[in-house]
Design a protein around this motif. Sequence first.
Motif, short mmCIF file in Angstrom:
data_model
loop_
_atom_site.label_atom_id
_atom_site.label_comp_id
_atom_site.label_asym_id
_atom_site.label_seq_id
_atom_site.Cartn_x
_atom_site.Cartn_y
_atom_site.Cartn_z
N LYS A 85 -5.85 0.11 -3.49
CA LYS A 85 -5.65 -1.07 -2.67
C LYS A 85 -6.05 -2.31 -3.47
CE LYS A 85 -4.27 1.08 1.04
NZ LYS A 85 -5.05 1.07 2.28
N LEU A 86 -5.19 -3.32 -3.48
CA LEU A 86 -5.45 -4.58 -4.14
C LEU A 86 -5.84 -5.64 -3.12
CD1 LEU A 86 -2.46 -4.69 -6.69
CD2 LEU A 86 -4.76 -3.75 -7.03
N ASN A 87 -6.58 -6.64 -3.57
CA ASN A 87 -7.02 -7.67 -2.64
C ASN A 87 -5.91 -8.63 -2.25
OD1 ASN A 87 -6.80 -9.48 -4.89
ND2 ASN A 87 -8.83 -8.84 -5.55
N THR A 88 -4.71 -8.43 -2.76
CA THR A 88 -3.57 -9.28 -2.40
C THR A 88 -2.71 -8.66 -1.30
OG1 THR A 88 -2.30 -8.28 -4.19
CG2 THR A 88 -3.49 -10.31 -4.69
N GLY A 89 -3.15 -7.55 -0.76
CA GLY A 89 -2.34 -6.89 0.26
C GLY A 89 -1.27 -5.99 -0.32
N HIS A 90 -1.52 -5.47 -1.50
CA HIS A 90 -0.58 -4.55 -2.14
C HIS A 90 -1.31 -3.26 -2.49
CE1 HIS A 90 1.29 -8.47 -2.77
NE2 HIS A 90 2.45 -7.85 -2.99
N ARG A 92 -1.24 -0.04 -5.49
CA ARG A 92 -0.84 0.14 -6.87
C ARG A 92 -0.95 1.61 -7.26
NH1 ARG A 92 -4.45 -2.98 -11.17
NH2 ARG A 92 -6.03 -1.77 -10.05
N PHE A 93 0.06 2.06 -8.02
CA PHE A 93 0.07 3.41 -8.56
C PHE A 93 0.21 3.29 -10.08
CE2 PHE A 93 1.91 3.40 -4.37
CZ PHE A 93 1.32 4.47 -3.72
N ILE A 94 -0.70 3.91 -10.80
CA ILE A 94 -0.68 3.85 -12.27
C ILE A 94 -0.65 5.27 -12.81
CG2 ILE A 94 -1.91 3.13 -14.35
CD1 ILE A 94 -3.03 0.82 -12.82
N GLY A 95 0.31 5.54 -13.70
CA GLY A 95 0.43 6.88 -14.27
C GLY A 95 -0.25 7.00 -15.60
N LYS A 96 -0.40 8.25 -16.08
CA LYS A 96 -1.03 8.53 -17.36
C LYS A 96 -0.16 9.49 -18.17
CE LYS A 96 -5.72 7.95 -15.51
NZ LYS A 96 -7.04 8.60 -15.33
N PRO A 97 0.97 9.06 -18.72
CA PRO A 97 1.47 7.69 -18.71
C PRO A 97 2.47 7.42 -17.59
CG PRO A 97 2.69 8.94 -20.31
CD PRO A 97 1.71 9.90 -19.70
#
Length: 497
Positions: A85-90, A92-97
């Motif tokens: 959860k981001l503080n901008t109301g979004h 996020r999903f981050i892969g490796k890679p």
Amino acid sequence: MRGDKILFNLFTLWAGFATWVWSALPKTDVVLEMQDGTLLHSEFVAENDKSIIVDIRAAIMPTSLCENKNWPQYLPKNRLGNPQKLNTGHCRFIGKPFVARSVTLVPSDIKKRYDTTLLVLSASGEKRQLPFFDATENLVRGFDFTVEPPAAKGTTTQPGIRSFSLDTLVETIQTVDSSGKRTILYPKVNFFHQWSRWDPRLGVYYTPLLPTGDIGQLRLGVLGFTVENSVSFSELKFLQGLKKSNLRLRGGINVGFHRFSQELSQNNLAVGDGSITLLPVMVQFGLFLDSRPKAWKLTLSPFLRIGNGIIFSSVQTQLRPQYVGLLAPGAEAARSGNFTGYGFSANIGIEVRPDGWPLAFVADSGYLFHAQDPSGQYISFNAGVVWHYGTKAPEPKILPIQYVGGKSVVLSLKGTVKKPDTTPVAGASLKLRAKGSPTVIRDVMSDEKGNYSMEVEPGLEYVIEVSKAGFANAQMELPLLTNDKKTLNQDFTLNPL
């Protein structure tokens, strides 16, 4: 049926060729902005008119889309887990890679595509490669999904965007588009940098004039100065024998002011006083022979300068009081006149410019002719200093592109330098530089068998120059190198002079 089969075969060949071209192109980071506001940091796999297949490295989407009922249909939900959860109301999903591979997208779902690479090299040596977003007067922004946007309310920072200031905190900022065109965003090129190739300069000279005509006795304190602005033209290459010297042509505008007083004589008796003022406006061309004496850290330049233009002049005379009573009735005791006409000048001199200085020192003497002036001819002297204000633009480091799909590797460039009859050439110099940059990155020599080898970093277009005394130089451009190979063989042929 036979025609349909031919068309099918042609279509198959075209599709195969297109696939080969696509696979041969370097793959850089690409960000896709979807119609629903989702940002996908991706690597393209395949593309046609109906669909696009990508491997997704990261994704940022509005929080509402993270809910089960609003999950985007083009994203496989079961492959994207542990949203942040981001503080901008979004979220996020981050892969490796990667968070998802081989995801098929429909072109109509894509709002905008960002496929220009942003390369940033900081003053501390840290290098960043990001997809380019936009640039303003003092700020450049790129996509970086690992950056958390600031929590302050009212901020204009967007999720997944990282900013870089155009200041001394970075050494260079560059963009490279999908066609390989490179743009230098920082260091900036200012007005003076744009004119540097013309070597513009401003000169100020003390310029006394001595009339050669019989106009009486000159008094001490001859005054005069000249302001000149000029540019340098291309070097003259037709004199091949000047190996240690360079012939150079300059042209410019010269504006001067000269004033001096005189005694008017009659029968060897001083009977009056006079003054002459000259305002020449000349177009001048100078031919300079630049040479560098050994062990001297300066350039000596004997020159010949020719000028043509207009000279404005005024002459004033006045009879001394003791002789006024001797005048005939109605005769004038004072007289003045203005003259404007063609002017010509010719000077020879020498210029001295110390290495690394923006200043040069000039001394010359010559001849000035004024067609409408009563005196008409003058001997001129010049002594002054000139300021080369066209500073050279700072040379940015040409950064290689780190391609997605694998770490950047060092490519080994090997080959042989030989004569046209295949005889090896030993001791040949091979200089490697990035295309568009004068800086030599590698400089190696061929061995006794003519062989050479050097390490090359992928992600750049290179130029190799090969030279040896007694042979004509050879040069070759290497196309944009990717990191899908570890070795590249390239031979060179040198023709004897």
